[in-house]
Design a protein around this motif. Structure first.
Motif, PDB file in Angstrom:
ATOM      1  N   ARG A  98       0.803  -1.224   0.000  1.00 15.91           N
ATOM      2  CA  ARG A  98       0.000   0.000   0.000  1.00 15.91           C
ATOM      3  C   ARG A  98       0.840   1.280   0.000  1.00 15.91           C
ATOM      4  N   SER A  99       1.971   1.278   0.671  1.00 20.21           N
ATOM      5  CA  SER A  99       2.713   2.523   0.898  1.00 20.21           C
ATOM      6  C   SER A  99       3.177   3.185  -0.379  1.00 20.21           C
ATOM      7  N   HIS A 100       3.421   2.406  -1.433  1.00 25.64           N
ATOM      8  CA  HIS A 100       3.936   2.977  -2.682  1.00 25.64           C
ATOM      9  C   HIS A 100       2.859   3.647  -3.514  1.00 25.64           C
ATOM     10  N   LEU A 101       1.579   3.349  -3.207  1.00 30.28           N
ATOM     11  CA  LEU A 101       0.455   3.872  -3.993  1.00 30.28           C
ATOM     12  C   LEU A 101      -0.672   4.183  -3.030  1.00 30.28           C
ATOM     13  N   VAL A 102      -0.971   5.463  -2.840  1.00 28.48           N
ATOM     14  CA  VAL A 102      -1.931   5.886  -1.816  1.00 28.48           C
ATOM     15  C   VAL A 102      -3.072   6.671  -2.452  1.00 28.48           C
ATOM     16  N   PHE A 103      -4.097   6.926  -1.661  1.00 24.15           N
ATOM     17  CA  PHE A 103      -5.261   7.652  -2.150  1.00 24.15           C
ATOM     18  C   PHE A 103      -5.041   9.164  -2.067  1.00 24.15           C
ATOM     19  N   PRO A 104      -5.629   9.904  -3.007  1.00 21.57           N
ATOM     20  CA  PRO A 104      -5.571  11.371  -2.935  1.00 21.57           C
ATOM     21  C   PRO A 104      -6.494  11.895  -1.844  1.00 21.57           C
ATOM     22  N   ALA A 105      -6.360  13.172  -1.548  1.00 23.62           N
ATOM     23  CA  ALA A 105      -7.297  13.842  -0.656  1.00 23.62           C
ATOM     24  C   ALA A 105      -8.676  13.910  -1.317  1.00 23.62           C
ATOM     25  N   PRO A 106      -9.730  14.210  -0.544  1.00 20.80           N
ATOM     26  CA  PRO A 106     -11.077  14.274  -1.137  1.00 20.80           C
ATOM     27  C   PRO A 106     -11.193  15.204  -2.341  1.00 20.80           C
ATOM     28  N   ASN A 107     -10.345  16.232  -2.407  1.00 20.83           N
ATOM     29  CA  ASN A 107     -10.393  17.142  -3.554  1.00 20.83           C
ATOM     30  C   ASN A 107      -9.543  16.659  -4.732  1.00 20.83           C
ATOM     31  N   GLY A 108      -8.931  15.471  -4.580  1.00 18.55           N
ATOM     32  CA  GLY A 108      -8.143  14.902  -5.662  1.00 18.55           C
ATOM     33  C   GLY A 108      -6.663  15.197  -5.603  1.00 18.55           C
ATOM     34  N   VAL A 109      -6.231  16.059  -4.696  1.00 17.06           N
ATOM     35  CA  VAL A 109      -4.823  16.434  -4.619  1.00 17.06           C
ATOM     36  C   VAL A 109      -4.018  15.308  -3.978  1.00 17.06           C
ATOM     37  N   PRO A 162      -0.813  13.539  -1.991  1.00 17.65           N
ATOM     38  CA  PRO A 162       0.085  13.953  -0.910  1.00 17.65           C
ATOM     39  C   PRO A 162       1.443  14.386  -1.443  1.00 17.65           C
ATOM     40  N   LYS A 163       2.167  15.117  -0.630  1.00 19.73           N
ATOM     41  CA  LYS A 163       3.504  15.583  -1.000  1.00 19.73           C
ATOM     42  C   LYS A 163       4.392  14.395  -1.372  1.00 19.73           C
ATOM     43  N   ASP A 164       5.222  14.585  -2.367  1.00 15.93           N
ATOM     44  CA  ASP A 164       6.180  13.584  -2.842  1.00 15.93           C
ATOM     45  C   ASP A 164       5.511  12.376  -3.502  1.00 15.93           C
ATOM     46  N   THR A 165       4.277  12.532  -3.939  1.00 12.17           N
ATOM     47  CA  THR A 165       3.627  11.502  -4.758  1.00 12.17           C
ATOM     48  C   THR A 165       3.112  12.142  -6.034  1.00 12.17           C
ATOM     49  N   PHE A 166       2.852  11.309  -7.022  1.00 13.90           N
ATOM     50  CA  PHE A 166       2.478  11.787  -8.354  1.00 13.90           C
ATOM     51  C   PHE A 166       1.174  11.132  -8.789  1.00 13.90           C
ATOM     52  N   PRO A 167       0.229  11.896  -9.363  1.00 16.57           N
ATOM     53  CA  PRO A 167      -1.041  11.306  -9.794  1.00 16.57           C
ATOM     54  C   PRO A 167      -0.852  10.403 -11.003  1.00 16.57           C
ATOM     55  N   VAL A 168      -1.394   9.198 -10.909  1.00 16.95           N
ATOM     56  CA  VAL A 168      -1.396   8.244 -12.020  1.00 16.95           C
ATOM     57  C   VAL A 168      -2.856   7.936 -12.355  1.00 16.95           C
ATOM     58  N   PRO A 169      -3.133   7.283 -13.471  1.00 16.56           N
ATOM     59  CA  PRO A 169      -4.520   6.948 -13.802  1.00 16.56           C
ATOM     60  C   PRO A 169      -5.199   6.184 -12.655  1.00 16.56           C
ATOM     61  N   GLN A 170      -6.411   6.616 -12.333  1.00 13.39           N
ATOM     62  CA  GLN A 170      -7.158   5.974 -11.249  1.00 13.39           C
ATOM     63  C   GLN A 170      -8.015   4.842 -11.810  1.00 13.39           C
ATOM     64  N   LEU A 171      -7.740   3.627 -11.343  1.00 10.86           N
ATOM     65  CA  LEU A 171      -8.495   2.449 -11.781  1.00 10.86           C
ATOM     66  C   LEU A 171      -9.770   2.297 -10.970  1.00 10.86           C
ATOM     67  N   ARG A 172     -10.858   2.040 -11.689  1.00 12.37           N
ATOM     68  CA  ARG A 172     -12.132   1.713 -11.058  1.00 12.37           C
ATOM     69  C   ARG A 172     -12.694   0.458 -11.730  1.00 12.37           C
ATOM     70  N   ILE A 173     -13.084  -0.496 -10.908  1.00 13.99           N
ATOM     71  CA  ILE A 173     -13.739  -1.703 -11.402  1.00 13.99           C
ATOM     72  C   ILE A 173     -15.155  -1.714 -10.857  1.00 13.99           C
ATOM     73  N   ARG A 174     -16.135  -1.829 -11.755  1.00 15.84           N
ATOM     74  CA  ARG A 174     -17.528  -1.863 -11.327  1.00 15.84           C
ATOM     75  C   ARG A 174     -18.147  -3.183 -11.769  1.00 15.84           C
ATOM     76  N   LEU A 175     -18.612  -3.952 -10.798  1.00 12.70           N
ATOM     77  CA  LEU A 175     -19.204  -5.259 -11.030  1.00 12.70           C
ATOM     78  C   LEU A 175     -20.705  -5.168 -10.803  1.00 12.70           C
ATOM     79  N   ALA A 176     -21.476  -5.879 -11.610  1.00 13.52           N
ATOM     80  CA  ALA A 176     -22.930  -5.893 -11.445  1.00 13.52           C
ATOM     81  C   ALA A 176     -23.431  -7.320 -11.523  1.00 13.52           C
ATOM     82  N   TYR A 177     -24.473  -7.625 -10.731  1.00 12.50           N
ATOM     83  CA  TYR A 177     -25.014  -8.979 -10.621  1.00 12.50           C
ATOM     84  C   TYR A 177     -26.534  -8.948 -10.709  1.00 12.50           C
TER      85      TYR A 177
END
Length: 331
Positions: A252-263, A265-280
């Protein structure tokens, strides 16, 4: 009279002790965390999603550097029946290390023995050639016995008919505050907490259960949906990379979540955000149980997913270009 008073005082003291014990038990059962929550949120726990208030809106794009595009990766819905009890990200090399069954789309070879080289050479269910692996614990009907070998393989209390995904949407999104940079090839990622039912903290809980007709609402319980709606699971991955590592000891430490506004954390870089949506397709009243470790008792809070990026550099560059260009793309 003295002995009678002593007996009365003793009776009162016993009542006070018993009452204190009962109060402590009630307060203990009501606390968040621990096995009590796992029991409350197990296979029988559910909520009517119509009674859940709408959740917070997605952060709006702010400023000229926002990356507002989306990329949908068409990987099917596991028509190949790719299942195993392995976890390549968390337990590499350990057969049946998950103690529950995972369903996959993307890379058709992914299992505990996979290496970067084997993933890069394997076939894939993704139409555009993405060899990444996307996987999550299966969802079952515990009121029906599983009859297929892959339904009976996991054990550890994970029994019942596996519900097939009616749809699987794999999507990458940009960042509402800035441009995104490419993920490194073979980056490992985890979302959610497989131990959430007994954890003392909710810090890693990312479960988002819902109904197809109520997209603005979600819950960490199993949802009861209106007739005709599909039950949904939305699995959102962290998207702020430390710029150095493809994995970390806690995954987890190498890839963390942004703040609620999308920013990020310091010393990290935004990469494409993956979302998987499953339906049943699930009829009202049908019981549900997500596969879990035995002590988690199928708590819906334990919903989680894993990802290994096996896109080529050219494929990832195309994803980044689409997101930063604000386009809607499909591969």
């Amino acid at each position: 009279m003295g002995k009678r008073n002593e007996r009365g005082l003793l009776t009162l003291l016993v009542c006070l002790v018993l009452g204190a014990g009962l109060l402590a038990a009630v307060l203990g059962a009501s606390r968040l965390g621990g096995p009590q929550r796992a029991a409350a949120d197990g296979a029988g726990g559910s909520v009517d999603l119509r009674e859940v208030p709408p959740g917070p809106a997605e952060p709006l794009a702010a400023g000229p550097d926002a990356s507002t595009g989306t990329v949908t990766v068409d990987c099917g819905r596991n028509e190949e029946r790719h299942f195993n009890e392995d976890n390549l990200v968390v337990s590499p090399g350990l057969r049946a290390g998950a103690h529950h069954t995972h369903a996959y789309v993307g890379n058709l070879s992914a299992d505990a023995q996979s290496t970067d080289a084997s993933l890069a050479a394997a076939a894939t269910s993704c139409r555009g050639g993405d060899r990444s692996t996307y996987y999550w614990p299966v969802l079952r009907r515990p009121d029906r016995a599983g009859t297929r070998p892959y339904e009976r393989a996991a054990g550890h209390g994970n029994t019942g008919e596996i519900l097939p995904e009616a749809s699987v949407a794999v999507e990458f999104r940009g960042n509402p505050a800035s441009k995104v940079v490419p993920m490194p090839r073979f980056l490992r990622a985890v979302t959610g907490d497989a131990m959430a039912g007994t954890a003392r903290s909710d810090a890693d809980v990312r479960a988002r259960w819902g109904c197809s007709g109520l997209p603005d609402r979600s819950t960490t319980h199993y949802p009861r949906c209106p007739e005709g709606d599909r039950v949904t699971r939305t699995l959102v991955f962290p998207s702020c990379w430390n710029g150095l590592d493809g994995d970390s000891p806690n995954h987890r430490s190498h890839l963390v979540f942004p703040a609620p506004n999308g920013v990020c954390p310091k010393d990290t870089f935004p990469v494409p955000q993956l979302r998987i949506r499953l339906a049943y397709d699930v009829a009202p009243g049908v019981p549900l149980a997500v596969d879990s470790f035995p002590e988690q008792r199928h708590s819906p809070r334990t919903d989680h997913a894993m990802f290994v990026n096996a896109m080529t550099d050219a494929q990832m560059a195309a994803v980044v270009d689409c997101l930063n260009g604000g386009r809607t793309c499909r591969t």
